[in-house]
Design an enzyme around this catalytic site. Structure first.
Site, PDB file in Angstrom:
ATOM      1  N   GLU A  91       0.826  -1.218   0.000  1.00 46.60           N
ATOM      2  CA  GLU A  91       0.000   0.000   0.000  1.00 46.60           C
ATOM      3  C   GLU A  91       0.856   1.263   0.000  1.00 46.60           C
ATOM      4  O   GLU A  91       1.713   1.438   0.865  1.00 46.60           O
ATOM      5  CB  GLU A  91      -0.927   0.007   1.228  1.00 46.60           C
ATOM      6  CG  GLU A  91      -1.895   1.173   1.214  1.00 46.60           C
ATOM      7  CD  GLU A  91      -2.923   1.116   2.334  1.00 46.60           C
ATOM      8  OE1 GLU A  91      -3.442   2.181   2.705  1.00 46.60           O
ATOM      9  OE2 GLU A  91      -3.224   0.013   2.834  1.00 46.60           O
ATOM     10  N   LYS A 151      -7.439  -0.199  11.357  1.00 49.31           N
ATOM     11  CA  LYS A 151      -6.825  -0.735  10.131  1.00 49.31           C
ATOM     12  C   LYS A 151      -5.583   0.083   9.791  1.00 49.31           C
ATOM     13  O   LYS A 151      -4.555  -0.452   9.386  1.00 49.31           O
ATOM     14  CB  LYS A 151      -7.839  -0.686   8.975  1.00 49.31           C
ATOM     15  CG  LYS A 151      -7.353  -1.366   7.690  1.00 49.31           C
ATOM     16  CD  LYS A 151      -6.622  -0.433   6.741  1.00 49.31           C
ATOM     17  CE  LYS A 151      -6.185  -1.172   5.479  1.00 49.31           C
ATOM     18  NZ  LYS A 151      -5.364  -0.330   4.589  1.00 49.31           N
ATOM     19  N   ASP A 160       3.765 -13.751  12.324  1.00 48.87           N
ATOM     20  CA  ASP A 160       2.414 -14.144  11.922  1.00 48.87           C
ATOM     21  C   ASP A 160       1.486 -12.935  11.931  1.00 48.87           C
ATOM     22  O   ASP A 160       0.996 -12.523  12.980  1.00 48.87           O
ATOM     23  CB  ASP A 160       1.927 -15.226  12.895  1.00 48.87           C
ATOM     24  CG  ASP A 160       0.598 -15.842  12.489  1.00 48.87           C
ATOM     25  OD1 ASP A 160      -0.149 -15.205  11.710  1.00 48.87           O
ATOM     26  OD2 ASP A 160       0.296 -16.956  12.954  1.00 48.87           O
ATOM     27  N   HIS A 174      -2.559  10.565  -0.529  1.00 48.84           N
ATOM     28  CA  HIS A 174      -2.752   9.214  -1.034  1.00 48.84           C
ATOM     29  C   HIS A 174      -2.894   9.234  -2.549  1.00 48.84           C
ATOM     30  O   HIS A 174      -2.342   8.398  -3.251  1.00 48.84           O
ATOM     31  CB  HIS A 174      -4.012   8.620  -0.391  1.00 48.84           C
ATOM     32  CG  HIS A 174      -4.042   7.129  -0.416  1.00 48.84           C
ATOM     33  ND1 HIS A 174      -3.146   6.357   0.294  1.00 48.84           N
ATOM     34  CD2 HIS A 174      -4.860   6.253  -1.058  1.00 48.84           C
ATOM     35  CE1 HIS A 174      -3.416   5.081   0.076  1.00 48.84           C
ATOM     36  NE2 HIS A 174      -4.450   4.989  -0.731  1.00 48.84           N
TER      37      HIS A 174
END
Length: 424
Positions: free
Chosen positions: A85, A263, A279, A377
């Site tokens: 991202e 998130k 993990d 972004h």
């Protein structure tokens, strides 16, 4: 064509990776170029990849970036981040730069304790059975510590016993928690083995039947914490500070916002977890479960105003990561990432990762509270769109810049801009 294809491929798992790839290429109609790209596994040798998971045909290469400007507990560190991202790595660099002079990030860890659960059903007297298990704490310790002499040698081992009576849809269950110090291991294998070994004893003591014997990913005995202060002159004044605090209040009150807020935190955290071969799913599961520990899903971070009006940010999050197991030990990129970080303990790694999560969140909230997230972004997204439109070399930046100036970041527009550019 599609009717004759079958996914029933006997002995597929026994074939070498190249042969598997050929079968898949034939099945899916992949051309030679696509197959060759899959066969190129980059820094992860095909043979090692074949031993890490099953039915290997290639690898998925994720960009590895380095976040700069991070100071954690007075020590400067470079942060390897594996993510696809755009703007994630830049966000950490920017947040860290804005609190660097004020001392960077201060961190701590509650411990390196993991929990294994043993589920017992069909117990006639669950509450008395709970006490029967608790009375055997010395036996429990002996059985658990006997499972892993190496862990004991490194100062780990059984630490505590908890037993709960759980009311469920199928009646009461007696749930035994083994609290184990797994030191520099993430600890899943160690605690699972202990739970397996202890299970028959628990069945005997309770008179019930033991079913599940497995670790919990809600690692709330392994909380990593980080805090930082961002001075007003670094972040753009009291309006920005109040905007960030208001954005945090929104996330604390509303699960719809909190999911996106958290998130963003995980954008930073999972990138370091992946880069070090740990993990990502275990850490994500623990984080989101912890965010809902009070029966309401909320923010993993907090933002406040200090006594002298600066912005104070903090995070507390379960962080089950290790240095000595699985892909962390075997993957050459994970080993290089740990070397870049300069960490020699799972504790230090967990603490740095928490600081990265806080940095990431600060940047996201600051962008939302000021220019809006899309502006920064979109500038990076415009490059992706330019690439998709077929731009190469310095065309990528030129097309992207034009898209941003026009305020329309779309592939059809990018193709038109590219054609104009090439016509010159």
């Amino acid at each position: 064509m599609s009717h004759s294809r079958s996914s029933r491929i006997p002995g597929f798992h026994r074939k070498p990776p190249r042969e598997r790839l050929q079968i898949v290429a034939d099945f899916a109609g992949l051309d030679a170029a696509a197959a060759a790209r899959l066969a190129d596994t980059g820094g992860l040798g095909l043979d090692l990849a074949d031993h890490l998971i099953e039915n290997v045909v290639g690898s998925m290469n994720v960009p590895l970036g380095i976040a700069t400007n991070m100071k954690v507990d007075g020590e400067d560190v470079l942060i390897p981040m594996a993510t696809e991202e755009s703007s994630v790595v830049a966000a950490v660099c920017n947040a860290a730069r804005q609190c660097y002079e004020a001392g960077g990030f201060t961190t701590s860890l509650s411990g390196t304790l993991m929990i294994a659960q043993i589920q017992t059903v069909g117990v006639a007297d669950p509450h008395a059975a709970r006490l029967r298990i608790l009375e055997r704490v010395h036996d429990v310790k002996a059985v658990c510590d006997g499972c892993d002499p190496v862990l004991l040698k490194f100062g780990g081992g059984f630490r505590d016993l908890e037993v709960r009576v759980l009311d469920t849809l199928s009646g009461p269950m007696v749930v035994t928690h083994l609290i184990v110090d797994t030191r520099d291991a993430m600890g899943a294998n160690a605690v699972n083995t202990m739970a397996e070994t202890l299970a028959p004893h628990v069945a005997q003591w309770t008179g019930g039947r033991v079913y599940l014997r497995i670790l919990s990913n809600l690692a709330d005995r392994r909380l990593a914490r980080a805090r930082a202060v961002w001075p007003l002159e670094e972040i753009g004044g009291d309006e920005v500070r109040d905007g960030i605090i208001g954005a945090y209040h929104f996330a604390a009150a509303d699960p719809y916002r909190a999911a996106t807020h958290n998130k963003g935190i995980m954008n930073g955290i999972s990138a370091v977890v992946l880069a070090t071969g740990n993990d990502t799913r275990a850490v994500e599961a623990g984080a989101h479960a912890y965010a809902a520990r009070n029966g309401h899903y909320g923010s993993l971070t907090r933002f406040e105003r200090t006594a002298d009006g600066q912005l104070s940010g903090s995070i507390e999050i379960p962080m089950a990561v290790g240095l000595i197991g699985g892909a962390t030990k075997l993957h050459p990129t994970a080993q290089a990432s740990l070397k870049i970080l300069g960490v020699t303990s799972a504790e230090r790694l967990a603490r740095i990762i928490a600081a990265v999560g806080l940095a990431q969140n600060f940047s996201a909230l600051k962008a939302l509270a000021t220019t809006g997230i899309q502006k920064g972004h979109m500038a990076l997204h415009a490059q992706n769109i330019a690439l998709m439109a077929g731009a190469v070399g310095d065309e990528v930046d030129r097309v992207a810049r034009t898209l941003v100036e026009r305020g329309t970041v779309r592939q059809d527009v990018a193709q038109a801009v590219l054609e104009e550019l090439r016509r010159g």
